[in-house]
Design a protein around this motif. Structure first.
Motif, PDB file in Angstrom:
ATOM      1  N   THR A  61      63.254  51.316  43.545  1.00  0.00           N
ATOM      2  CA  THR A  61      62.362  50.922  44.630  1.00  0.00           C
ATOM      3  C   THR A  61      61.623  49.648  44.235  1.00  0.00           C
ATOM      4  O   THR A  61      61.321  49.429  43.061  1.00  0.00           O
ATOM      5  CB  THR A  61      61.342  52.027  44.953  1.00  0.00           C
ATOM      6  OG1 THR A  61      60.654  52.398  43.749  1.00  0.00           O
ATOM      7  CG2 THR A  61      62.032  53.246  45.531  1.00  0.00           C
ATOM      8  N   ILE A  62      61.354  48.807  45.225  1.00  0.00           N
ATOM      9  CA  ILE A  62      60.688  47.526  44.985  1.00  0.00           C
ATOM     10  C   ILE A  62      59.552  47.360  45.984  1.00  0.00           C
ATOM     11  O   ILE A  62      59.705  47.663  47.176  1.00  0.00           O
ATOM     12  CB  ILE A  62      61.667  46.346  45.104  1.00  0.00           C
ATOM     13  CG1 ILE A  62      62.772  46.458  44.045  1.00  0.00           C
ATOM     14  CG2 ILE A  62      60.948  45.010  44.985  1.00  0.00           C
ATOM     15  CD1 ILE A  62      63.797  45.337  44.079  1.00  0.00           C
ATOM     16  N   SER A  63      58.413  46.880  45.507  1.00  0.00           N
ATOM     17  CA  SER A  63      57.305  46.530  46.394  1.00  0.00           C
ATOM     18  C   SER A  63      56.990  45.046  46.221  1.00  0.00           C
ATOM     19  O   SER A  63      57.245  44.463  45.163  1.00  0.00           O
ATOM     20  CB  SER A  63      56.062  47.380  46.095  1.00  0.00           C
ATOM     21  OG  SER A  63      55.697  47.284  44.733  1.00  0.00           O
ATOM     22  N   ALA A  64      56.449  44.435  47.273  1.00  0.00           N
ATOM     23  CA  ALA A  64      56.135  43.006  47.230  1.00  0.00           C
ATOM     24  C   ALA A  64      54.874  42.733  48.024  1.00  0.00           C
ATOM     25  O   ALA A  64      54.631  43.352  49.069  1.00  0.00           O
ATOM     26  CB  ALA A  64      57.295  42.179  47.794  1.00  0.00           C
ATOM     27  N   ILE A  65      54.069  41.797  47.511  1.00  0.00           N
ATOM     28  CA  ILE A  65      52.848  41.385  48.213  1.00  0.00           C
ATOM     29  C   ILE A  65      52.868  39.872  48.421  1.00  0.00           C
ATOM     30  O   ILE A  65      53.619  39.137  47.777  1.00  0.00           O
ATOM     31  CB  ILE A  65      51.571  41.786  47.449  1.00  0.00           C
ATOM     32  CG1 ILE A  65      51.538  41.140  46.057  1.00  0.00           C
ATOM     33  CG2 ILE A  65      51.488  43.306  47.357  1.00  0.00           C
ATOM     34  CD1 ILE A  65      50.253  41.412  45.282  1.00  0.00           C
ATOM     35  N   GLY A  66      52.017  39.424  49.326  1.00  0.00           N
ATOM     36  CA  GLY A  66      51.954  38.012  49.657  1.00  0.00           C
ATOM     37  C   GLY A  66      51.055  37.215  48.733  1.00  0.00           C
ATOM     38  O   GLY A  66      51.073  37.376  47.515  1.00  0.00           O
ATOM     39  N   ASP A  67      50.216  36.370  49.327  1.00  0.00           N
ATOM     40  CA  ASP A  67      49.507  35.340  48.574  1.00  0.00           C
ATOM     41  C   ASP A  67      48.290  35.863  47.825  1.00  0.00           C
ATOM     42  O   ASP A  67      47.364  36.437  48.416  1.00  0.00           O
ATOM     43  CB  ASP A  67      49.047  34.231  49.529  1.00  0.00           C
ATOM     44  CG  ASP A  67      50.205  33.633  50.318  1.00  0.00           C
ATOM     45  OD1 ASP A  67      51.337  33.663  49.803  1.00  0.00           O
ATOM     46  OD2 ASP A  67      49.971  33.140  51.446  1.00  0.00           O
ATOM     47  N   GLY A 315      46.988  41.361  55.094  1.00  0.00           N
ATOM     48  CA  GLY A 315      48.261  41.182  54.394  1.00  0.00           C
ATOM     49  C   GLY A 315      48.989  42.502  54.369  1.00  0.00           C
ATOM     50  O   GLY A 315      48.899  43.290  55.312  1.00  0.00           O
ATOM     51  N   GLY A 316      49.698  42.741  53.293  1.00  0.00           N
ATOM     52  CA  GLY A 316      50.369  44.026  53.218  1.00  0.00           C
ATOM     53  C   GLY A 316      51.285  44.150  52.023  1.00  0.00           C
ATOM     54  O   GLY A 316      51.535  43.189  51.290  1.00  0.00           O
ATOM     55  N   ILE A 317      51.779  45.357  51.848  1.00  0.00           N
ATOM     56  CA  ILE A 317      52.741  45.672  50.797  1.00  0.00           C
ATOM     57  C   ILE A 317      54.047  46.078  51.466  1.00  0.00           C
ATOM     58  O   ILE A 317      54.102  47.040  52.229  1.00  0.00           O
ATOM     59  CB  ILE A 317      52.241  46.812  49.892  1.00  0.00           C
ATOM     60  CG1 ILE A 317      50.911  46.431  49.235  1.00  0.00           C
ATOM     61  CG2 ILE A 317      53.290  47.140  48.814  1.00  0.00           C
ATOM     62  CD1 ILE A 317      50.291  47.552  48.418  1.00  0.00           C
ATOM     63  N   MET A 318      55.067  45.309  51.184  1.00  0.00           N
ATOM     64  CA  MET A 318      56.417  45.614  51.660  1.00  0.00           C
ATOM     65  C   MET A 318      57.106  46.461  50.592  1.00  0.00           C
ATOM     66  O   MET A 318      56.993  46.190  49.398  1.00  0.00           O
ATOM     67  CB  MET A 318      57.179  44.305  51.868  1.00  0.00           C
ATOM     68  CG  MET A 318      58.644  44.418  52.176  1.00  0.00           C
ATOM     69  SD  MET A 318      59.402  42.767  52.028  1.00  0.00           S
ATOM     70  CE  MET A 318      61.046  43.104  52.620  1.00  0.00           C
ATOM     71  N   LYS A 319      57.820  47.482  51.020  1.00  0.00           N
ATOM     72  CA  LYS A 319      58.509  48.352  50.079  1.00  0.00           C
ATOM     73  C   LYS A 319      59.917  48.630  50.602  1.00  0.00           C
ATOM     74  O   LYS A 319      60.113  48.777  51.812  1.00  0.00           O
ATOM     75  CB  LYS A 319      57.733  49.661  49.905  1.00  0.00           C
ATOM     76  CG  LYS A 319      58.319  50.630  48.885  1.00  0.00           C
ATOM     77  CD  LYS A 319      57.417  51.860  48.739  1.00  0.00           C
ATOM     78  CE  LYS A 319      57.973  52.863  47.748  1.00  0.00           C
ATOM     79  NZ  LYS A 319      57.105  54.051  47.602  1.00  0.00           N
ATOM     80  N   PHE A 320      60.881  48.676  49.685  1.00  0.00           N
ATOM     81  CA  PHE A 320      62.258  48.986  50.070  1.00  0.00           C
ATOM     82  C   PHE A 320      62.993  49.556  48.868  1.00  0.00           C
ATOM     83  O   PHE A 320      62.497  49.502  47.730  1.00  0.00           O
ATOM     84  CB  PHE A 320      62.977  47.740  50.600  1.00  0.00           C
ATOM     85  CG  PHE A 320      62.976  46.574  49.654  1.00  0.00           C
ATOM     86  CD1 PHE A 320      64.004  46.363  48.750  1.00  0.00           C
ATOM     87  CD2 PHE A 320      61.924  45.661  49.670  1.00  0.00           C
ATOM     88  CE1 PHE A 320      63.998  45.294  47.877  1.00  0.00           C
ATOM     89  CE2 PHE A 320      61.907  44.571  48.799  1.00  0.00           C
ATOM     90  CZ  PHE A 320      62.948  44.387  47.905  1.00  0.00           C
ATOM     91  N   SER A 321      64.167  50.097  49.120  1.00  0.00           N
ATOM     92  CA  SER A 321      64.985  50.686  48.064  1.00  0.00           C
ATOM     93  C   SER A 321      66.304  49.949  47.943  1.00  0.00           C
ATOM     94  O   SER A 321      66.830  49.413  48.923  1.00  0.00           O
ATOM     95  CB  SER A 321      65.248  52.170  48.349  1.00  0.00           C
ATOM     96  OG  SER A 321      64.037  52.907  48.388  1.00  0.00           O
ATOM     97  N   ILE A 322      66.846  49.939  46.724  1.00  0.00           N
ATOM     98  CA  ILE A 322      68.183  49.398  46.466  1.00  0.00           C
ATOM     99  C   ILE A 322      68.983  50.480  45.771  1.00  0.00           C
ATOM    100  O   ILE A 322      68.558  51.003  44.736  1.00  0.00           O
ATOM    101  CB  ILE A 322      68.131  48.139  45.588  1.00  0.00           C
ATOM    102  CG1 ILE A 322      67.325  47.026  46.270  1.00  0.00           C
ATOM    103  CG2 ILE A 322      69.546  47.644  45.281  1.00  0.00           C
ATOM    104  CD1 ILE A 322      67.190  45.760  45.422  1.00  0.00           C
TER     105      ILE A 322
END
Length: 394
Positions: A61-67, A315-322
Motif C-alpha cells: 500500500t502507498i500513501s501520498a501527500i501534497g505540498d 489537502g489530503g492523503i491519497m492511498k492505493f494498493s499495488i
C-alpha cells in the motif's frame, strides 16, 4: 524300453503344456516402456490429471501527500527552546501516513537549515526539522523537484540532500551530482514488490539552472521523461511519477496537464501524483495507448502551509494498493483500491498549526464543517465515482 519311452514322452508333453499356459491369457496392449511402477497388466492406463498452475501474490500500500510549503508563520509556530518541532502539526494525520508500506511527500521548500536564512516569500528555505517530522510521521520518500528548488541556490540543495541521507529518506527530483541523478530511485519492499519514483517540475520561477549542473533539478522534458520511465520499468515492478505542474489556485487541471498525463500514461506509468496548484484537483483513471490504466491525482493541494485562502488550506492523503501476481511464469502488476482522506490546516491567529482529517472537524473548528467535507468529496470523485474516502484507519 516301452515304459521308459512313454514316461519320457509324458514329461515332454507336460513341459510343453506348462510353457503354453504361461504365455496365454489377456494381453496388455501397452508396451513395457509405458508401464509405471506397480501397474497391473489388466489395468487400463488413462491420461494423467493436469495440476493447477502455481500462483504467488504480493501486495503493498502507498500513501501520498501534497505540498509541504513552510511559510514563516508555520516555522515560527514550530519554534521551541532548542530548534523547531513540527511533529505536533502532523500528529493527527500520522496514523494515515504510517499504516502504509510507502508514504510520499512533496517537500516544496528546501530544508537547507536555519543558518542559510529561513523562508521569506517568494524565496523559501526551511529548518531541517521539517524532514525529521516527516520521517517521524511515516514518510519514506520525498519529491524535491518544484518551482522553489533553486530559491536558495545550490548550497541549500546540497545541505537538504545531506540531511535526507542522514535520516535515510529517499529523495527524487533534485540531486547532488551527475552520478546521483542517473540513479533511478527504486524502493525494494519486504513484500517483494519494487517501486520506482520519478519527479519533474515545469520550472524554477525564472531562476536559471547553473551551467553544467542540470542534476540540481529535473525539469519537465518529454524526451527525458520517456527515457527515464523506460529505464524505471526495467528496474522496478511499478513506476510512480510526480509532476509539479498546472496553474496555481485552479481547482481543475488545464489542457497542458491532461496532455502530459496522457503522454506518461502512454509510456506505461502506473501512478501520477500532481502538485503545484496548492488546491485539490480531482482524481481519475487515464487509459494509455496499450490499454493500461494509470491512476492520476492532478493536484493533492497543500498539506501544510501558511496560506490562508479557504481552498488552499485543504489537502489530503491519497492511498492505493499495488499487487503483483506471478502465475504460470507470467507476472502481472495491478494498481487498485484508490482512497482519499481530505485534510484541513487549522490554526488561529497564525498559531497552533495542525493538519486534521476533515471528517473529524467540528463546526467550532470550521463553520459548516460537514457541508464543506461533502463538497470536497464530490469534487475529488467527479471523474472517479467509485473513489472511497477514509474515515478511520482500515
Amino acid at each position: 524300453m516301452k515304459r521308459g519311452y512313454i514316461t519320457g514322452s509324458f514329461m515332454f508333453l507336460l513341459v510343453c503344456f506348462l510353457l503354453v499356459a504361461c504365455n496365454t491369457g489377456p494381453q496388455n496392449s501397452e508396451s513395457e516402456e509405458n508401464r509405471i511402477a506397480a501397474s497391473h497388466p489388466n489395468k487400463v492406463m488413462g491420461p494423467k490429471e493436469q495440476k493447477e498452475p502455481i500462483e504467488f501474490k504480493q501486495e503493498v500500500t502507498i500513501s501520498a501527500i501534497g505540498d509541504m510549503l513552510i511559510h514563516n508563520s508555520v516555522y515560527n509556530d514550530a519554534k521551541v527552546d532548542e530548534g523547531y518541532d513540527f511533529k505536533p502539526m502532523l500528529e493527527q494525520v500520522k496514523p494515515y501516513l504510517s499504516d502504509t508500506t510507502i508514504s510520499i511527500a512533496n517537500q516544496e521548500t528546501m530544508i537547507g537549515g536555519v543558518d542559510l536564512g529561513l523562508s521569506s516569500y517568494p524565496s523559501f528555505n526551511s529548518p531541517t526539522e521539517v524532514g525529521d517530522a516527516l520521517k517521524w510521521a511515516g514518510v519514506n520518500v520525498v519529491t524535491i523537484a518544484n518551482n522553489h528548488t533553486l530559491d536558495r541556490g545550490e548550497e541549500a540543495i546540497q545541505r537538504a540532500i545531506e540531511h535526507w541521507e542522514t535520516i535515510d529518506m529517499m529523495y527524487t527530483g533534485a540531486y547532488k551530482n551527475d552520478e546521483d541523478s542517473e540513479n533511478i530511485r527504486v524502493l525494494e519492499t519486504e513484500e517483494g514488490i519494487s517501486v520506482a519514483f520519478l519527479s519533474y517540475t515545469y520550472g524554477t520561477n525564472g531562476i536559471p539552472v547553473p551551467n553544467g549542473k542540470d542534476y540540481l533539478v529535473n525539469l519537465i522534458d518529454q524526451e527525458l521523461i520517456a527515457s527515464e520511465i523506460n529505464e524505471a520499468k526495467e528496474l522496478a515492478d511499478a513506476v510512480v511519477l510526480s509532476l509539479h505542474f498546472g496553474n496555481e489556485y485552479e481547482r481543475l487541471p488545464n489542457q497542458a496537464q491532461k496532455d502530459l498525463v496522457q503522454f506518461v500514461a502512454d509510456q506505461g506509468v502506473d501512478v501520477v501524483i500532481g502538485h503545484h496548484p496548492h488546491v485539490l484537483q480531482p482524481m481519475e483513471w487515464v487509459t494509455g495507448e496499450s490499454g493500461n490504466k494509470t491512476l492520476v491525482a492532478y493536484s493533492l493541494g497543500n498539506f501544510l502551509s501558511g496560506q490562508d485562502e479557504f481552498y488552499r488550506r485543504i489537502g489530503g492523503i491519497m492511498k492505493f494498493s499495488i499487487s503483483k501476481t506471478v502465475k504460470d511464469g507470467e507476472t502481472t502488476i495491478d494498481v487498485h483500491t484508490p482512497q482519499f482522506l481530505p485534510t484541513f490546516v487549522k490554526y488561529e491567529n497564525w498559531e497552533d498549526f495542525e493538519v486534521l482529517p476533515m471528517f473529524q472537524l467540528t463546526n467550532d473548528q470550521l463553520p459548516n464543517a460537514q457541508q464543506h467535507y461533502e463538497e470536497i468529496k464530490a469534487h475529488m470523485s467527479q471523474w472517479m465515482p467509485d473513489l472511497t474516502f477514509m474515515e478511520g484507519i482500515s
